[in-house]
Every structure is written in C-alpha cells, then in structure tokens.
Design a protein around this motif. Structure first.
Motif, PDB file in Angstrom:
ATOM      1  N   PHE A  15      40.525  47.736  62.434  1.00 22.58           N
ATOM      2  CA  PHE A  15      39.694  48.754  62.922  1.00 22.58           C
ATOM      3  C   PHE A  15      40.463  49.870  63.985  1.00 22.58           C
ATOM      4  CE2 PHE A  15      35.579  46.061  61.890  1.00 22.58           C
ATOM      5  CZ  PHE A  15      35.625  46.721  60.493  1.00 22.58           C
ATOM      6  N   SER A  42      41.609  55.039  58.078  1.00 18.54           N
ATOM      7  CA  SER A  42      40.058  54.917  57.454  1.00 18.54           C
ATOM      8  C   SER A  42      39.957  56.177  56.585  1.00 18.54           C
ATOM      9  CB  SER A  42      38.827  54.812  58.230  1.00 18.54           C
ATOM     10  OG  SER A  42      38.901  55.931  59.027  1.00 18.54           O
ATOM     11  N   TYR A  91      39.014  50.976  55.663  1.00 20.49           N
ATOM     12  CA  TYR A  91      40.119  50.766  56.639  1.00 20.49           C
ATOM     13  C   TYR A  91      41.259  49.969  56.105  1.00 20.49           C
ATOM     14  CZ  TYR A  91      36.819  52.209  60.212  1.00 20.49           C
ATOM     15  OH  TYR A  91      35.996  52.819  60.767  1.00 20.49           O
TER      16      TYR A  91
END
Length: 117
Positions: A17, A22, A31
């Motif tokens: 993340f 993304s 992602y």
C-alpha cells in the motif's frame, strides 16, 4: 492457489500500500509493487465487511483466486499484487469478476500477452 503465491502478513499488505502503485475500476482496486528478488508473483485479497456477510465475502475471494489461477501463466513476475473488492462485486458472477480483474492487469501492463480478452 499455493501458499507461496499468497500475501498473508499485514506488514506485507501495508508495504504494498505504501510503496506500490494503484489503479481502480468500478469493481476492484489493485495495488502492485515490483519485487526483484522474487521468482513468482504473490497476491493478497481484501474484501471488507461492508461488502456483505461471510458467505458473500468468501465467494468473492474464491472468484478472485480462481481468476488468478487461470491467468497465472500470463501474469508478469516478480510482483506483489493486492486486490481490494468494492461494493459492486457482491452482485457479480465469476465471468464478470474475471473480466474486471483482467482489465486492471491489462491496463497496468501486468500481463505478458498483448490482448485484453
């Protein structure tokens, strides 16, 4: 799906993340992060409680795992890929989930072959 292809640890999810790129469509968010030392891709699935009850969430995860299994020969590695299901996936059948996933992977050039079908 084999265990070596899965992302299970929270710290691995968080790393993807934070450091990864993304992309999203109406049904899914992806992602992804390139991992040069790896000799295969890994996937992590996230289906939140807002999507539905456990039966619905598990069905979506089953669909996504099956779609990855069918696409596994075409996915570029070494990448860590995290898929987050959005609310619209709860009403989708398997073929629609696979098409949506294929679209995301194609748009982000994570597939080896050229075609988007």
């Amino acid at each position: 799906m084999k265990k070596r292809f899965r992302i299970k640890k929270n710290e691995d999810f968080q790393f993807v993340f934070r450091k990864g790129k993304s992309f999203a469509n109406r049904q899914l968010v992806i992602y992804y992060l390139e991992k040069p030392g790896q000799d295969h891709f890994r996937i992590g699935l996230s289906v939140g409680k807002k999507i539905g009850n456990a039966v619905t969430r598990n069905r979506i995860k089953r669909y996504l795992r099956q779609a990855f299994q069918e696409l596994e020969d075409n996915i570029k590695y070494p990448h860590d890929i995290v898929i987050i299901a959005r609310n619209q996936t709860k009403n989708m059948e398997y073929e629609a989930v696979k098409k949506s996933l294929n679209h995301l992977l194609y748009k982000q050039k994570l597939l080896k072959n050229i075609s988007s079908k």
